[in-house]
Design a protein around this motif. Structure first.
Motif, PDB file in Angstrom:
ATOM      1  N   ILE A 319      21.923  52.349   4.553  1.00 21.30           N
ATOM      2  CA  ILE A 319      20.614  51.694   4.398  1.00 21.30           C
ATOM      3  C   ILE A 319      19.752  52.108   5.586  1.00 21.30           C
ATOM      4  O   ILE A 319      20.183  52.016   6.737  1.00 21.30           O
ATOM      5  N   ARG A 320      18.527  52.544   5.309  1.00 22.16           N
ATOM      6  CA  ARG A 320      17.607  52.946   6.372  1.00 22.16           C
ATOM      7  C   ARG A 320      16.307  52.170   6.234  1.00 22.16           C
ATOM      8  O   ARG A 320      15.746  52.051   5.151  1.00 22.16           O
ATOM      9  N   LEU A 321      15.832  51.660   7.361  1.00 20.12           N
ATOM     10  CA  LEU A 321      14.568  50.952   7.419  1.00 20.12           C
ATOM     11  C   LEU A 321      13.658  51.684   8.390  1.00 20.12           C
ATOM     12  O   LEU A 321      13.996  51.835   9.569  1.00 20.12           O
ATOM     13  N   ASN A 322      12.524  52.180   7.903  1.00 20.03           N
ATOM     14  CA  ASN A 322      11.601  52.970   8.716  1.00 20.03           C
ATOM     15  C   ASN A 322      10.238  52.316   8.776  1.00 20.03           C
ATOM     16  O   ASN A 322       9.783  51.689   7.804  1.00 20.03           O
ATOM     17  N   VAL A 323       9.562  52.497   9.894  1.00 22.03           N
ATOM     18  CA  VAL A 323       8.146  52.135   9.986  1.00 22.03           C
ATOM     19  C   VAL A 323       7.352  53.085   9.106  1.00 22.03           C
ATOM     20  O   VAL A 323       7.596  54.294   9.089  1.00 22.03           O
ATOM     21  N   GLN A 324       6.394  52.535   8.346  1.00 25.25           N
ATOM     22  CA  GLN A 324       5.489  53.380   7.559  1.00 25.25           C
ATOM     23  C   GLN A 324       4.082  52.858   7.765  1.00 25.25           C
ATOM     24  O   GLN A 324       3.751  51.762   7.345  1.00 25.25           O
ATOM     25  N   ARG A 325       3.286  53.667   8.443  1.00 27.30           N
ATOM     26  CA  ARG A 325       1.908  53.233   8.776  1.00 27.30           C
ATOM     27  C   ARG A 325       0.948  53.703   7.716  1.00 27.30           C
ATOM     28  O   ARG A 325       1.173  54.664   7.039  1.00 27.30           O
TER      29      ARG A 325
END
Length: 325
Positions: A319-325
Motif C-alpha cells: 500500500i502506498r500513500l503519496n502527496v498529490q498537489r
C-alpha cells in the motif's frame, strides 16, 4: 434492476458515426433531450438511492453500430474499442469524485451487479456513436453518450440527456452539470466531507515533519539519505520526505500492520472494493469485472493518491500513500 439488451439499445439510437469533435458544439456540455412518449413516466416515485451506471463494454458495437464507415479495419476497430473503454472509465472517475462530494445517495459504477440499498432510480450512461480522426500525428477521439434516469419500479424514463466526451476538464464540467441536474430533479443530497488520507495504527499523516514520523516509527527506524532523498525505514514501513522535510510518501509491506483508509495488507480485492469502491484508475485486471483483481489500483482523495498493489491470485501486497498537489 436488470439492465436488458432492450434497455441498453434504448430504442434504436444507432446512427452513422460522424466526426463528432468538429461537428458537435456540445462537447462536455449537458443537453436535455426529449423523452419518447412510450418511455415517459406516469407516476413519479420518490427518490431514494440513485445509482449511476456507466456502460463501457466495447462489445456493444454490434448492437449499437456507432462505428459506421470511418473505421473499417480490425486494427482500427480494436483501437476504437480501447479508446472508448478508457473514455468511459475516465468519465466514471470524474462522476465518482463530483457525486461523492455532492452527496449522491448511491454508487457510480461500471458494474451493473453493484446496487445500493434502497435504490429507486438508475442513471444509465452509454455511448451511442464515436469518431476517430487523425490530423498528421494527432489523433482525435470523441464519443456521444446518452443519459437516462430510469425509475426502477416501472423502468420508465424520468429524464433524458446527451453529450459528447473527449476527456479532460470537459468531462469534469459534464459531471458537475449532471449533479446539478439530479439536484434539480429533487434527488436528496447530503454533501460528504472530502476523503482524507487517514492512517490507522500509526500516528502519522502526510506532511508531518521528519522528527514526528521518526518518533512514531520508534527508535529502531533507520534514517537514509541517498541521492538527495531522505527516507525512514522500519519493519515493513518506509517513509519518504520532501526537500522541506515533510512526509511525502508512506509505503506499507508485510509484516506491517497499520492500514490506510481502512485497507490492510493481505485483504482480498473484493474487500478493497467494499471499503474504497471502484478505483479511479488501474493496471491489469478488468474495470468491468470485479472478480478479476488488477495488478495495482489508484484512488484519489483530498491532496493524496492511494495505490493498492495486489498479489497475482492473492491479497494486497503493498500500500502506498503519496502527496498529490
Amino acid at each position: 434492476m436488470n439492465i436488458t439488451r432492450r434497455h441498453l439499445a434504448l430504442g434504436g439510437m444507432a446512427a452513422a458515426a460522424l466526426p463528432l469533435l468538429s461537428a458537435c458544439k456540445t462537447v462536455g456540455e449537458l443537453q436535455p433531450a426529449e423523452i419518447p412518449p412510450a418511455d415517459r413516466v406516469e407516476t413519479r416515485q420518490p427518490f431514494g438511492a440513485v445509482d449511476v451506471l456507466v456502460i463501457a463494454r466495447p462489445e456493444m458495437q454490434s448492437k449499437l453500430d456507432w462505428f459506421g464507415k470511418p473505421v473499417g479495419t480490425v486494427a482500427g476497430r480494436a483501437e476504437m474499442n480501447s479508446k472508448l473503454e478508457r473514455t468511459m472509465q475516465e468519465l466514471r472517475s470524474e462522476l465518482q469524485d463530483v457525486m461523492y462530494a455532492g452527496g449522491l445517495p448511491g454508487v457510480v459504477t461500471l458494474d451493473p451487479r453493484r446496487a445500493s440499498p434502497g435504490r429507486t432510480h438508475v442513471l444509465l450512461i452509454l455511448p451511442t456513436e464515436a469518431s476517430l480522426t487523425r490530423t498528421g500525428s494527432t489523433t482525435n477521439f470523441g464519443t456521444a453518450v446518452e443519459m437516462r434516469l430510469l425509475q426502477v419500479a416501472d423502468r420508465r424514463t424520468v429524464w433524458r440527456g446527451q453529450s459528447v466526451l473527449n476527456g479532460g476538464p470537459r468531462d469534469r464540467k459534464l459531471a458537475q452539470e449532471l449533479l446539478a441536474q439530479l439536484k434539480a430533479l429533487e434527488v436528496p443530497m447530503t454533501p460528504r466531507p472530502p476523503r482524507l488520507a487517514t492512517v490507522e495504527g500509526l500516528a502519522v499523516k502526510l506532511g508531518d515533519p521528519l522528527a514526528s514520523v521518526q518518533a512514531a516509527l520508534g527508535p529502531e527506524a533507520e534514517l537514509k539519505v541517498e541521492g538527495g532523498i531522505t527516507t525512514l525505514h522500519a519493519v515493513g514501513i518506509m517513509a519518504q520526505f520532501d526537500a522541506q522535510g515533510g512526509l511525502l510518501m508512506l509505503r506499507l509491506r508485510p509484516p506491517a500492520t497499520p492500514s490506510i483508509r481502512g485497507v490492510r495488507l493481505g485483504q482480498r480485492w473484493s474487500e478493497v472494493l467494499q471499503i474504497l469502491g471502484e478505483p479511479d484508475s488501474q493496471i491489469g485486471g478488468s474495470a468491468l469485472s470485479p472478480a478479476l483483481p488488477p495488478l495495482n489500483a489508484e484512488y484519489r482523495g483530498q491532496g493524496h493518491r492511494l495505490t493498492v498493489l495486489m498479489e497475482i491470485g492473492g491479497g494486497v501486497r503493498e500500500i502506498r500513500l503519496n502527496v498529490q498537489r
